[in-house]
Design a protein around this motif. Sequence first.
Motif, PDB file in Angstrom:
ATOM      1  N   SER A  19      16.830 -20.751  15.244  1.00  0.00           N
ATOM      2  CA  SER A  19      17.258 -22.103  15.607  1.00  0.00           C
ATOM      3  C   SER A  19      18.784 -22.186  15.651  1.00  0.00           C
ATOM      4  N   GLY A  20      19.286 -23.105  16.438  1.00  0.00           N
ATOM      5  CA  GLY A  20      20.725 -23.230  16.664  1.00  0.00           C
ATOM      6  C   GLY A  20      21.541 -23.506  15.423  1.00  0.00           C
ATOM      7  N   ASP A  21      20.941 -24.132  14.405  1.00  0.00           N
ATOM      8  CA  ASP A  21      21.692 -24.422  13.190  1.00  0.00           C
ATOM      9  C   ASP A  21      21.885 -23.184  12.319  1.00  0.00           C
ATOM     10  N   LYS A  22      21.249 -22.058  12.672  1.00  0.00           N
ATOM     11  CA  LYS A  22      21.396 -20.817  11.908  1.00  0.00           C
ATOM     12  C   LYS A  22      22.242 -19.789  12.642  1.00  0.00           C
ATOM     13  N   VAL A  23      22.865 -20.195  13.738  1.00  0.00           N
ATOM     14  CA  VAL A  23      23.711 -19.301  14.521  1.00  0.00           C
ATOM     15  C   VAL A  23      25.158 -19.490  14.088  1.00  0.00           C
ATOM     16  N   GLY A  24      25.845 -18.382  13.864  1.00  0.00           N
ATOM     17  CA  GLY A  24      27.248 -18.421  13.487  1.00  0.00           C
ATOM     18  C   GLY A  24      27.948 -17.183  14.014  1.00  0.00           C
ATOM     19  N   PRO A  25      29.248 -17.098  13.838  1.00  0.00           N
ATOM     20  CA  PRO A  25      29.987 -15.945  14.358  1.00  0.00           C
ATOM     21  C   PRO A  25      29.846 -14.707  13.472  1.00  0.00           C
ATOM     22  N   CYS A  26      29.799 -13.555  14.106  1.00  0.00           N
ATOM     23  CA  CYS A  26      29.848 -12.278  13.389  1.00  0.00           C
ATOM     24  C   CYS A  26      31.213 -12.219  12.692  1.00  0.00           C
ATOM     25  N   THR A  27      31.249 -11.751  11.472  1.00  0.00           N
ATOM     26  CA  THR A  27      32.524 -11.725  10.752  1.00  0.00           C
ATOM     27  C   THR A  27      33.488 -10.674  11.292  1.00  0.00           C
ATOM     28  N   SER A  28      32.993  -9.750  12.100  1.00  0.00           N
ATOM     29  CA  SER A  28      33.861  -8.718  12.637  1.00  0.00           C
ATOM     30  C   SER A  28      34.334  -9.037  14.054  1.00  0.00           C
ATOM     31  N   CYS A  29      33.382  -9.305  14.971  1.00  0.00           N
ATOM     32  CA  CYS A  29      33.756  -9.478  16.382  1.00  0.00           C
ATOM     33  C   CYS A  29      33.656 -10.924  16.877  1.00  0.00           C
ATOM     34  N   GLN A  30      33.140 -11.827  16.057  1.00  0.00           N
ATOM     35  CA  GLN A  30      32.996 -13.245  16.385  1.00  0.00           C
ATOM     36  C   GLN A  30      31.911 -13.540  17.416  1.00  0.00           C
ATOM     37  N   ARG A  31      31.037 -12.564  17.718  1.00  0.00           N
ATOM     38  CA  ARG A  31      29.905 -12.785  18.623  1.00  0.00           C
ATOM     39  C   ARG A  31      28.901 -13.699  17.928  1.00  0.00           C
ATOM     40  N   LYS A  32      28.224 -14.565  18.671  1.00  0.00           N
ATOM     41  CA  LYS A  32      27.202 -15.427  18.077  1.00  0.00           C
ATOM     42  C   LYS A  32      26.043 -14.573  17.576  1.00  0.00           C
ATOM     43  N   THR A  33      25.622 -14.787  16.323  1.00  0.00           N
ATOM     44  CA  THR A  33      24.534 -14.027  15.722  1.00  0.00           C
ATOM     45  C   THR A  33      23.758 -14.902  14.752  1.00  0.00           C
ATOM     46  N   HIS A  34      22.566 -14.450  14.359  1.00  0.00           N
ATOM     47  CA  HIS A  34      21.766 -15.161  13.358  1.00  0.00           C
ATOM     48  C   HIS A  34      22.448 -14.938  12.007  1.00  0.00           C
ATOM     49  N   ARG A  35      23.100 -15.959  11.509  1.00  0.00           N
ATOM     50  CA  ARG A  35      23.948 -15.770  10.355  1.00  0.00           C
ATOM     51  C   ARG A  35      23.479 -16.507   9.112  1.00  0.00           C
ATOM     52  N   TYR A  36      22.789 -17.599   9.240  1.00  0.00           N
ATOM     53  CA  TYR A  36      22.454 -18.428   8.090  1.00  0.00           C
ATOM     54  C   TYR A  36      20.955 -18.483   7.880  1.00  0.00           C
ATOM     55  N   GLY A  37      20.526 -18.631   6.635  1.00  0.00           N
ATOM     56  CA  GLY A  37      19.107 -18.768   6.333  1.00  0.00           C
ATOM     57  C   GLY A  37      18.434 -17.420   6.137  1.00  0.00           C
ATOM     58  N   THR A  38      17.120 -17.445   6.001  1.00  0.00           N
ATOM     59  CA  THR A  38      16.349 -16.240   5.753  1.00  0.00           C
ATOM     60  C   THR A  38      16.496 -15.245   6.898  1.00  0.00           C
ATOM     61  N   GLY A  39      16.868 -14.029   6.569  1.00  0.00           N
ATOM     62  CA  GLY A  39      17.000 -12.979   7.573  1.00  0.00           C
ATOM     63  C   GLY A  39      18.350 -12.933   8.257  1.00  0.00           C
TER      64      GLY A  39
END
Length: 65
Positions: A19-39
């Motif tokens: 879901s969109g609320d779990k998408v955030g930037p990669c800490t290295s390249c800033q690409r959108k990735t699944h960053r928050y929540g389970t998994g």
Amino acid sequence: MTTPPPPITEPDPSALVCSGDKVGPCTSCQRKTHRYGTGGGPLCQWCMEPVRAGWGPNVRFASTR
């Protein structure tokens, strides 16, 4: 031989299945990735690959919850 990563403007495939609320930037390249929540993780699959290679076979993910 690995294929080069796509342009940074393209999101990590994991961002497309969460879901969109779990998408955030990669800490290295800033690409959108699944960053928050389970998994979610702080790195996209292309930035995680060299890191994981250095861990060795005995390292496992342990939940901090």
